[in-house]
Design an enzyme around this catalytic site. Structure first.
Site, PDB file in Angstrom:
ATOM      1  N   CYS A 177      -0.606   4.133   2.138  1.00 58.11           N
ATOM      2  CA  CYS A 177      -0.398   3.953   3.585  1.00 58.11           C
ATOM      3  C   CYS A 177       1.066   4.206   3.971  1.00 58.11           C
ATOM      4  O   CYS A 177       1.336   4.849   4.975  1.00 58.11           O
ATOM      5  CB  CYS A 177      -0.729   2.519   4.009  1.00 58.11           C
ATOM      6  SG  CYS A 177      -2.186   1.835   3.259  1.00 58.11           S
ATOM      7  N   ASP A 178       1.989   3.678   3.176  1.00 58.39           N
ATOM      8  CA  ASP A 178       3.379   3.596   3.634  1.00 58.39           C
ATOM      9  C   ASP A 178       4.366   4.465   2.864  1.00 58.39           C
ATOM     10  O   ASP A 178       5.521   4.601   3.285  1.00 58.39           O
ATOM     11  CB  ASP A 178       3.854   2.131   3.553  1.00 58.39           C
ATOM     12  CG  ASP A 178       3.009   1.224   4.420  1.00 58.39           C
ATOM     13  OD1 ASP A 178       2.496   1.713   5.453  1.00 58.39           O
ATOM     14  OD2 ASP A 178       2.837   0.045   4.069  1.00 58.39           O
ATOM     15  N   CYS A 209       0.823  -1.209   0.000  1.00 60.32           N
ATOM     16  CA  CYS A 209       0.000   0.000   0.000  1.00 60.32           C
ATOM     17  C   CYS A 209       0.857   1.259   0.000  1.00 60.32           C
ATOM     18  O   CYS A 209       1.403   1.646   1.044  1.00 60.32           O
ATOM     19  CB  CYS A 209      -0.937  -0.017   1.213  1.00 60.32           C
ATOM     20  SG  CYS A 209      -2.022   1.417   1.261  1.00 60.32           S
TER      21      CYS A 209
END
Ligand code: FAD
Ligand code: NAP
Length: 311
Positions: A137-138, A134
């Site tokens: 997200c990251d 992701c």
């Protein structure tokens, strides 16, 4: 007894909820193991949903208004994982995590799919500590640093583009020399100075220590090479989330194809009366938000028609 149980709160499930409740069904519950929204909430952007054309919005922001609209007409939501669906007589029994059960006259299964792992050495060991599926997200963890991306589909290249705006360099490692992604996306990626395409290459290992990933070893045309990167994003496709359709012996309760995709007709009807499947989990799914939403609407209209026939 529910009029309809919807399993999965992605674009297909949410749309099925909107259409069933707005179509007059009073007792409809959507079971979703997390927050509604589905896979697209992991995406950094969406530019192919008609009527929505805002490059500044993430997939998560895109889905915000869906929840408000889809729950407006009386759809109920239970944040529960469904373990199993079984047909008992004319009705369905839905077994939830923990063992409790709910009865329903009809079921729409819209459980989508989940990211696959590629299977190279270190992938599981470093998952969540440098290996990610992701970028939204990251990606921020690697601001100003180089990262690698594995895969050659739409997800890999779109997320590589997203990462290129945060990270110093993005190395896309792909096992062939042509890409599965849309040609316009490939062109866009090729025009970006800090994205480097490494083709005909297979990752052998991701390595590191207690602090996380230090680098990636890959084999390109017989030669092992290394990239010193702290982050590796894996985008190699998805598995169909079809376990709710398996009975206690592991057999599917409805027809599926060799890949576990649920066989439906153009009305989203499965081989079991009253059971419908929608979105990425069905055969020949285009795997697009707009198509999943269309499936959800189609299934919902068929649910209403089916209940009218039974009355
Ligand atoms: P999903 O979105 O997968 O939703 C299924 C839901 O079911 C999930 O929320 C899951 O938690 C839930 N669930 C699963 N099992 C259970 C269970 N046992 N009990 C309860 N709930 C369960 N498409 C586009 O059109 N344009 C794009 O730009 C685009 N970009 C993408 C970028 C990324 C990074 C990804 C991963 C996908 C992208 N897609 C895009 C594809 C799109 O997201 C999917 O096609 C779409 O979300 C499918 O919707 P769905 O409702 O079928 O399934
Ligand atoms: P995908 O299209 O299946 O692509 C997976 C990629 O990973 C392929 O390039 C594949 O290589 C590679 N791969 C698979 N297994 C591998 C392994 N073990 N090791 C190394 N590489 C491996 O998956 P996706 O990109 O996640 O897309 C899924 C679906 O969602 C697609 O239908 C896509 O069109 C859709 N989607 C659409 C958009 C959009 O329209 N904007 C955005 C994202 C996703 P090969 O090519 O050699 O098989």
């Amino acid at each position: 007894m529910l009029d309809c149980a919807i399993i999965g709160g992605g674009p297909a499930g949410l749309t099925a909820g909107l259409y069933t409740t707005r179509g007059g069904l009073k007792n409809v519950t959507l079971f979703e193991l997390g927050l509604p929204g589905g896979q697209i909430t992991q995406s950094s952007e969406i530019e192919n949903y008609p009527g929505f054309f805002d490059h500044t919005k993430t997939g998560m922001q895109f889905m915000d208004s869906w929840q408000e609209q889809c729950f407006h007409f009386g759809l109920k939501h239970e944040m529960k994982k469904v373990e199993r669906v079984a047909k008992t007589g004319e009705h369905f029994t839905i077994t939830l995590e923990g063992g409790s059960t709910v009865e329903a006259k009809t079921v729409v299964v819209a459980t989508g799919s989940t990211p696959k792992r590629a299977g190279f050495k270190g992938e599981d060991e470093f998952f969540g500590r440098g290996v990610s599926t992701c970028a939204t997200c990251d990606g921020f963890f690697y601001k100003g640093k180089p990262v690698a991306v594995l895969g050659g589909g739409d997800t890999a290249l779109e997320e590589a583009f997203y990462l290129s705006n945060i990270c110093s360099e993005v190395y896309v490692i792909h096992r062939r020399d042509s890409f599965r992604a849309a040609p316009s996306t490939v062109d866009r990626v090729k025009r970006k100075d800090n994205i480097h395409l490494i083709t005909n290459a297979v990752i052998e290992e991701v390595y590191g220590g207690v602090m996380g990933v230090d680098g990636v070893k890959y084999n390109q045309e017989g030669e092992t090479k290394e990239l010193a990167v702290p982050g590796l994003f894996v985008f190699v496709g998805h598995n169909v989330n079809n376990s709710v359709l398996k009975d206690e012996n592991g057999s599917f309760i409805c027809d599926v194809n060799d890949w576990g995709e649920v066989i439906v007709n153009l009305s989203m009807k499965t081989s079991v009366e009253g059971l419908f499947a929608a979105g990425d989990m069905r055969i020949e799914a285009p795997k697009q938000v707009v198509a999943a939403a269309g499936d959800g609407a189609t299934a919902a209209l068929q649910v209403i028609a089916y209940l009218q026939e039974q009355a």
